[in-house]
Design a protein around this motif. Structure first.
Motif, PDB file in Angstrom:
ATOM      1  N   ASN A   8      72.362  81.734  56.619  1.00 52.64           N
ATOM      2  CA  ASN A   8      70.911  81.334  56.043  1.00 52.64           C
ATOM      3  C   ASN A   8      70.898  80.834  54.453  1.00 52.64           C
ATOM      4  N   LEU A   9      71.431  82.189  53.905  1.00 52.55           N
ATOM      5  CA  LEU A   9      71.563  81.924  51.981  1.00 52.55           C
ATOM      6  C   LEU A   9      72.952  82.584  52.252  1.00 52.55           C
ATOM      7  N   TYR A  10      74.010  82.791  50.826  1.00 53.19           N
ATOM      8  CA  TYR A  10      75.248  82.760  50.156  1.00 53.19           C
ATOM      9  C   TYR A  10      74.353  83.547  48.863  1.00 53.19           C
ATOM     10  N   PRO A  11      75.285  84.237  48.484  1.00 47.21           N
ATOM     11  CA  PRO A  11      75.408  84.739  46.781  1.00 47.21           C
ATOM     12  C   PRO A  11      76.079  83.431  46.129  1.00 47.21           C
ATOM     13  N   GLY A  16      67.390  89.080  51.163  1.00 44.42           N
ATOM     14  CA  GLY A  16      68.063  90.616  51.928  1.00 44.42           C
ATOM     15  C   GLY A  16      69.541  90.763  51.815  1.00 44.42           C
ATOM     16  N   GLY A  17      69.812  92.080  52.766  1.00 44.67           N
ATOM     17  CA  GLY A  17      71.058  92.500  53.084  1.00 44.67           C
ATOM     18  C   GLY A  17      71.667  91.977  53.667  1.00 44.67           C
ATOM     19  N   ALA A  18      71.166  91.148  54.482  1.00 43.98           N
ATOM     20  CA  ALA A  18      72.763  89.976  55.234  1.00 43.98           C
ATOM     21  C   ALA A  18      73.054  89.530  54.461  1.00 43.98           C
ATOM     22  N   GLU A  19      72.852  88.940  53.103  1.00 48.09           N
ATOM     23  CA  GLU A  19      74.290  88.124  51.890  1.00 48.09           C
ATOM     24  C   GLU A  19      74.826  88.662  51.670  1.00 48.09           C
ATOM     25  N   ARG A  20      74.209  90.396  51.210  1.00 44.71           N
ATOM     26  CA  ARG A  20      76.057  91.067  50.977  1.00 44.71           C
ATOM     27  C   ARG A  20      76.609  91.216  52.122  1.00 44.71           C
ATOM     28  N   GLN A 293      67.922  93.103  39.593  1.00 45.77           N
ATOM     29  CA  GLN A 293      69.444  93.444  38.985  1.00 45.77           C
ATOM     30  C   GLN A 293      69.885  92.683  40.074  1.00 45.77           C
ATOM     31  N   SER A 294      71.092  92.356  39.804  1.00 48.88           N
ATOM     32  CA  SER A 294      72.361  92.187  40.129  1.00 48.88           C
ATOM     33  C   SER A 294      73.303  93.657  41.049  1.00 48.88           C
ATOM     34  N   PRO A 295      73.919  92.952  41.855  1.00 50.94           N
ATOM     35  CA  PRO A 295      74.405  93.962  42.621  1.00 50.94           C
ATOM     36  C   PRO A 295      75.093  95.191  41.788  1.00 50.94           C
TER      37      PRO A 295
END
Length: 366
Positions: A8-11, A16-20, A293-295
């Motif tokens: 559902n999301l992508y950078p 949440g953590g699923a995108e990473r 904050q960014s990764p």
């Protein structure tokens, strides 16, 4: 091999953590030489179009990376990215539209027919619609589903400690989701706890089910001869959403009552409870708010931290923050809930405490 990833999301959009996890999977598949593309959502109809400009690469994706990102806005009263801004009552209508979102169905169908992937790795489908598993089956594409939370049983994806009972609406939602998800060829669970949870509720009866961690856990004994990185204080770090179910209010209240003063608590994240948390912390100069904050910035703060705290009041599957912390050599103090105990070896790489228990957490921090 041509591989599609659905989430559902992508950078650069994170919730949440699923995108990473999906981003890391893309990098691994590309490194293995596969042809990869991603289907995901964008926050609004008016947001910049980041979908592929050509068959060779996607806008917003470095050309050297060699993969395509299809982004579209599934028609609904609000995007999934902004769903937490929607009051509780309208969310019922949002869920209904999302579950049977035909706009999303036909949009994704068109992309899949054009790309013709060999395999689809699907992750979070909330925001893309639950008609997608049936679409994949209809197109006869190999389908591997990864579950990241309990959304198949709980519409919010949250199972709160002390609120495990299920009413008739939850049971009806569960029955509907069992039918819509069906039985993909394979279902991946990042924790044994989540696998058992879905098995208990009768999901994926004919699927191959496997438990695969998102990352490798370091074997080092991180607590042996542990010394603060700063000689005059211990730095505790919280990374996550500023929401009640994440236990951040509980954490701040606990820290305010500590007997010792030689510490600081750094809080990274944003959310609907930010102002309330700041109000609770206003008399404590040792609590500092760093915002989103960014990764890359998070990695830098982990280098400064002595311990990461995960005070969740909801059942967590396999928190990315724990993997990132351990990978940086930072022990974790976490709630003994859901899949978290599978990741920590008490006395070696962290400590566990009963969710919401001020006394036990205080004893550990003191």
């Amino acid at each position: 091999m041509k591989i599609c990833l659905l989430n559902n999301l992508y950078p650069p959009y994170y919730r949440g953590g699923a995108e990473r996890v999906v981003e890391n999977q893309v990098k691994k598949l590309l490194a293995d030489g596969h042809d990869v593309f991603v289907i995901t959502t964008k926050p609004s109809m008016s947001s910049p179009k980041l979908g592929p400009a050509s068959p060779n690469r996607g806008e917003g994706v470095p050309k050297a990376e060699g993969y395509r990102v299809y982004r579209f806005y599934p028609l609904n009263i609000i995007s999934y990215y902004h769903l937490n801004k929607l009051p509780a009552s309208p969310r019922v209508l949002w869920r209904l539209i999302d579950t049977f979102n035909f706009h999303s169905y036909f949009k994704i169908k068109k992309i899949l027919r054009t790309e013709k992937p060999d395999i689809i790795y699907a992750h979070n489908l909330t925001g893309l619609g639950l008609l997608i598993p049936r679409l994949i089956k209809k197109l006869k594409i190999k389908y591997i589903q990864t579950m990241h939370d309990v959304v198949g049983v709980r519409p919010s994806g949250l199972l709160l400690f002390g609120h495990e009972s299920e009413n008739i609406l939850v049971k009806l939602w569960t029955r509907l989701n069992r039918v819509l998800y069906g039985s993909p060829e394979e279902v991946i669970f990042p924790s044994a706890w989540l696998n058992n949870y879905y098995e208990t509720h009768g999901f994926f009866p004919q699927s191959k089910k496997v438990v695969i961690r998102n990352f490798v856990i370091p074997a080092d004994n991180l607590l042996s001869n542990k010394k603060p990185k700063s000689p005059d204080k211990i730095t505790f770090l919280y990374i996550g959403q500023i929401e009640t179910h994440k236990g951040i209010l509980f954490l701040v209240k606990t820290v305010n009552e500590l007997l010792v003063t030689s510490y600081e608590l750094l809080i990274i994240g944003s959310g609907s409870q930010l102002e309330l948390v700041k109000k609770l912390a206003k008399e404590n100069p040792r609590i500092k708010f760093l915002g989103y904050q960014s990764p890359d910035k998070i990695k830098a703060y982990l280098q400064q931290a002595d311990y990461t705290i995960v005070p969740s009041l909801c059942y967590e599957n396999s928190p990315t923050v724990i993997f990132e912390s351990l990978a940086a050599g930072v022990p974790v103090i976490a709630a003994n809930l859901g899949g978290i105990p599978e990741l920590l070896r008490v006395g070696e790489n962290g400590y566990l405490f009963k969710p919401g228990n001020v006394q036990v957490l205080s004893d550990i921090l003191n």
